[in-house]
Scaffold this motif. Structure first.
Motif, PDB file in Angstrom:
ATOM      1  N   ARG A  99       0.826  -1.206   0.000  1.00 35.87           N
ATOM      2  CA  ARG A  99       0.000   0.000   0.000  1.00 35.87           C
ATOM      3  C   ARG A  99       0.862   1.260   0.000  1.00 35.87           C
ATOM      4  O   ARG A  99       0.540   2.254  -0.652  1.00 35.87           O
ATOM      5  CB  ARG A  99      -0.941  -0.003   1.211  1.00 35.87           C
ATOM      6  N   ILE A 100       1.952   1.233   0.745  1.00 33.50           N
ATOM      7  CA  ILE A 100       2.824   2.397   0.829  1.00 33.50           C
ATOM      8  C   ILE A 100       3.417   2.742  -0.536  1.00 33.50           C
ATOM      9  O   ILE A 100       3.373   3.906  -0.959  1.00 33.50           O
ATOM     10  CB  ILE A 100       3.953   2.160   1.851  1.00 33.50           C
ATOM     11  N   VAL A 101       3.971   1.753  -1.233  1.00 35.99           N
ATOM     12  CA  VAL A 101       4.601   2.067  -2.525  1.00 35.99           C
ATOM     13  C   VAL A 101       3.555   2.475  -3.555  1.00 35.99           C
ATOM     14  O   VAL A 101       3.822   3.322  -4.422  1.00 35.99           O
ATOM     15  CB  VAL A 101       5.477   0.905  -3.046  1.00 35.99           C
ATOM     16  N   ALA A 102       2.340   1.907  -3.457  1.00 32.28           N
ATOM     17  CA  ALA A 102       1.263   2.321  -4.361  1.00 32.28           C
ATOM     18  C   ALA A 102       0.873   3.773  -4.096  1.00 32.28           C
ATOM     19  O   ALA A 102       0.665   4.560  -5.030  1.00 32.28           O
ATOM     20  CB  ALA A 102       0.055   1.407  -4.197  1.00 32.28           C
ATOM     21  N   THR A 103       0.791   4.146  -2.819  1.00 32.99           N
ATOM     22  CA  THR A 103       0.480   5.528  -2.442  1.00 32.99           C
ATOM     23  C   THR A 103       1.564   6.484  -2.923  1.00 32.99           C
ATOM     24  O   THR A 103       1.275   7.551  -3.476  1.00 32.99           O
ATOM     25  CB  THR A 103       0.333   5.642  -0.915  1.00 32.99           C
ATOM     26  N   LEU A 104       2.810   6.115  -2.718  1.00 32.45           N
ATOM     27  CA  LEU A 104       3.926   6.972  -3.140  1.00 32.45           C
ATOM     28  C   LEU A 104       3.955   7.163  -4.649  1.00 32.45           C
ATOM     29  O   LEU A 104       4.236   8.258  -5.144  1.00 32.45           O
ATOM     30  CB  LEU A 104       5.251   6.378  -2.650  1.00 32.45           C
ATOM     31  N   TRP A 105       3.633   6.121  -5.387  1.00 30.94           N
ATOM     32  CA  TRP A 105       3.609   6.210  -6.844  1.00 30.94           C
ATOM     33  C   TRP A 105       2.523   7.199  -7.292  1.00 30.94           C
ATOM     34  O   TRP A 105       2.738   8.021  -8.191  1.00 30.94           O
ATOM     35  CB  TRP A 105       3.372   4.830  -7.432  1.00 30.94           C
ATOM     36  N   LEU A 106       1.383   7.150  -6.623  1.00 29.25           N
ATOM     37  CA  LEU A 106       0.302   8.087  -6.947  1.00 29.25           C
ATOM     38  C   LEU A 106       0.680   9.514  -6.549  1.00 29.25           C
ATOM     39  O   LEU A 106       0.447  10.468  -7.300  1.00 29.25           O
ATOM     40  CB  LEU A 106      -0.984   7.671  -6.243  1.00 29.25           C
ATOM     41  N   GLN A 107       1.261   9.669  -5.359  1.00 23.40           N
ATOM     42  CA  GLN A 107       1.630  11.005  -4.898  1.00 23.40           C
ATOM     43  C   GLN A 107       2.759  11.610  -5.738  1.00 23.40           C
ATOM     44  O   GLN A 107       2.877  12.835  -5.813  1.00 23.40           O
ATOM     45  CB  GLN A 107       2.034  10.949  -3.421  1.00 23.40           C
ATOM     46  N   ALA A 108       3.548  10.751  -6.352  1.00 25.87           N
ATOM     47  CA  ALA A 108       4.604  11.223  -7.254  1.00 25.87           C
ATOM     48  C   ALA A 108       4.056  11.498  -8.647  1.00 25.87           C
ATOM     49  O   ALA A 108       4.824  11.821  -9.562  1.00 25.87           O
ATOM     50  CB  ALA A 108       5.726  10.193  -7.332  1.00 25.87           C
ATOM     51  N   GLY A 109       2.746  11.388  -8.803  1.00 27.45           N
ATOM     52  CA  GLY A 109       2.124  11.625 -10.102  1.00 27.45           C
ATOM     53  C   GLY A 109       2.481  10.564 -11.125  1.00 27.45           C
ATOM     54  O   GLY A 109       2.435  10.805 -12.328  1.00 27.45           O
ATOM     55  N   LYS A 110       2.837   9.379 -10.646  1.00 34.51           N
ATOM     56  CA  LYS A 110       3.300   8.283 -11.509  1.00 34.51           C
ATOM     57  C   LYS A 110       4.421   8.758 -12.427  1.00 34.51           C
ATOM     58  O   LYS A 110       4.522   8.346 -13.579  1.00 34.51           O
ATOM     59  CB  LYS A 110       2.138   7.687 -12.314  1.00 34.51           C
ATOM     60  N   SER A 111       5.262   9.621 -11.877  1.00 33.24           N
ATOM     61  CA  SER A 111       6.372  10.218 -12.627  1.00 33.24           C
ATOM     62  C   SER A 111       7.694   9.599 -12.188  1.00 33.24           C
ATOM     63  O   SER A 111       8.086   9.737 -11.015  1.00 33.24           O
ATOM     64  CB  SER A 111       6.409  11.730 -12.392  1.00 33.24           C
ATOM     65  N   GLN A 112       8.366   8.934 -13.108  1.00 37.56           N
ATOM     66  CA  GLN A 112       9.674   8.379 -12.787  1.00 37.56           C
ATOM     67  C   GLN A 112      10.666   9.487 -12.426  1.00 37.56           C
ATOM     68  O   GLN A 112      11.508   9.314 -11.548  1.00 37.56           O
ATOM     69  CB  GLN A 112      10.207   7.565 -13.965  1.00 37.56           C
ATOM     70  N   ALA A 113      10.523  10.639 -13.071  1.00 38.31           N
ATOM     71  CA  ALA A 113      11.414  11.763 -12.776  1.00 38.31           C
ATOM     72  C   ALA A 113      11.265  12.214 -11.326  1.00 38.31           C
ATOM     73  O   ALA A 113      12.256  12.534 -10.660  1.00 38.31           O
ATOM     74  CB  ALA A 113      11.132  12.924 -13.724  1.00 38.31           C
ATOM     75  N   GLU A 114      10.025  12.246 -10.812  1.00 44.06           N
ATOM     76  CA  GLU A 114       9.808  12.633  -9.419  1.00 44.06           C
ATOM     77  C   GLU A 114      10.346  11.562  -8.468  1.00 44.06           C
ATOM     78  O   GLU A 114      10.933  11.881  -7.429  1.00 44.06           O
ATOM     79  CB  GLU A 114       8.320  12.865  -9.168  1.00 44.06           C
ATOM     80  N   ILE A 115      10.156  10.312  -8.824  1.00 44.50           N
ATOM     81  CA  ILE A 115      10.687   9.217  -8.013  1.00 44.50           C
ATOM     82  C   ILE A 115      12.212   9.330  -7.912  1.00 44.50           C
ATOM     83  O   ILE A 115      12.800   9.168  -6.834  1.00 44.50           O
ATOM     84  CB  ILE A 115      10.293   7.856  -8.617  1.00 44.50           C
ATOM     85  N   ASP A 116      12.843   9.642  -9.028  1.00 46.14           N
ATOM     86  CA  ASP A 116      14.300   9.819  -9.029  1.00 46.14           C
ATOM     87  C   ASP A 116      14.705  11.027  -8.186  1.00 46.14           C
ATOM     88  O   ASP A 116      15.683  10.977  -7.431  1.00 46.14           O
ATOM     89  CB  ASP A 116      14.816   9.996 -10.459  1.00 46.14           C
ATOM     90  N   ARG A 117      13.953  12.118  -8.322  1.00 48.81           N
ATOM     91  CA  ARG A 117      14.288  13.342  -7.594  1.00 48.81           C
ATOM     92  C   ARG A 117      14.229  13.133  -6.087  1.00 48.81           C
ATOM     93  O   ARG A 117      15.139  13.557  -5.343  1.00 48.81           O
ATOM     94  CB  ARG A 117      13.327  14.472  -7.981  1.00 48.81           C
ATOM     95  N   VAL A 118      13.166  12.475  -5.628  1.00 52.91           N
ATOM     96  CA  VAL A 118      12.982  12.317  -4.196  1.00 52.91           C
ATOM     97  C   VAL A 118      13.882  11.227  -3.611  1.00 52.91           C
ATOM     98  O   VAL A 118      14.143  11.201  -2.410  1.00 52.91           O
ATOM     99  CB  VAL A 118      11.493  12.041  -3.877  1.00 52.91           C
ATOM    100  N   GLY A 119      14.357  10.329  -4.458  1.00 54.30           N
ATOM    101  CA  GLY A 119      15.297   9.309  -4.015  1.00 54.30           C
ATOM    102  C   GLY A 119      14.740   7.910  -3.843  1.00 54.30           C
ATOM    103  O   GLY A 119      15.441   7.015  -3.373  1.00 54.30           O
TER     104      GLY A 119
END
Length: 203
Positions: A99-119
């Motif tokens: 649930r946590i990783v699913a939530t984070l993916w949504l909060q990151a806008g399903k953006s790989q660039a945001e995932i990379d930025r935040v770490g």
């Protein structure tokens, strides 16, 4: 740094036991997770013995470890060319982490660039049979109830970890919603570290 979950014999792997975990189960509250001192009774004893030396129990690993798939592209924090597709954790912690990783993916806008930025694409570890760094008791990683992200910018002892920045706090909040404890606020900060356990009794 913690041994990880994915496609190399050097990294803890259980791809054949990856589960489709239900996201509709209610979030865990902080009181639902065991105290750090009670991890053995809650998660089982991961210790085996060979020739008198302690090592991971293969039976415990087979009975308890599953892989939670990541919805984004990720790599080992120590080797950007080593792709990571999931985190190996205890089966009791897996639905919550899913649930946590699913939530984070949504909060990151399903953006790989945001995932990379935040770490979140730099994986430090999941299950790893070892003691805590200063010796003594087993690490929560040894019970499969802890994960590490972006250790280079959230290093042990760093009083200003990257996840503490206002624009990155949604990562910490996603874990806290599920009752996981973040190491970034400890006396000896460990900003990369999240665990499904409560503060040890009497500490």
């Amino acid at each position: 740094m913690v041994a990880l979950t994915i496609v190399t014999p050097l990294i803890a792997c259980s791809l054949n036991r990856t589960q489709d975990l239900v996201l509709s189960v209610p979030p865990m509250m902080p009181s639902s997770w065991p105290h750090v001192d009670d991890c053995r009774s809650a998660y089982g004893d991961p210790t085996g013995a060979v020739g008198g030396a302690s090592k991971a129990s293969a039976e415990w690993e087979a009975d308890n470890l599953v892989t939670v798939r990541l919805p984004w592209h990720a790599h080992a924090a120590w080797n950007s060319k080593l792709a990571i597709t999931g985190l190996q954790v205890h089966r009791l912690a897996a639905p919550s982490l899913t649930r946590i990783v699913a939530t984070l993916w949504l909060q990151a806008g399903k953006s790989q660039a945001e995932i990379d930025r935040v770490g979140l694409s730099a994986i430090g570890g999941g299950y790893n049979f070892r003691p805590v760094r200063d010796g003594g008791r087993l690490s929560t990683h040894a019970y499969g109830c802890a994960v590490d992200f972006d250790p280079n910018r959230n290093a042990l002892g760093d009083g200003a970890p990257n996840f503490a920045l206002a624009e990155n706090r949604y990562v910490v909040n996603a874990f806290r919603t599920e009752g996981w404890r973040w190491g970034g606020g400890w006396l000896r900060p460990d900003g990369m570290h999240f665990e499904a356990a409560r503060l040890a009794r009497g500490r």
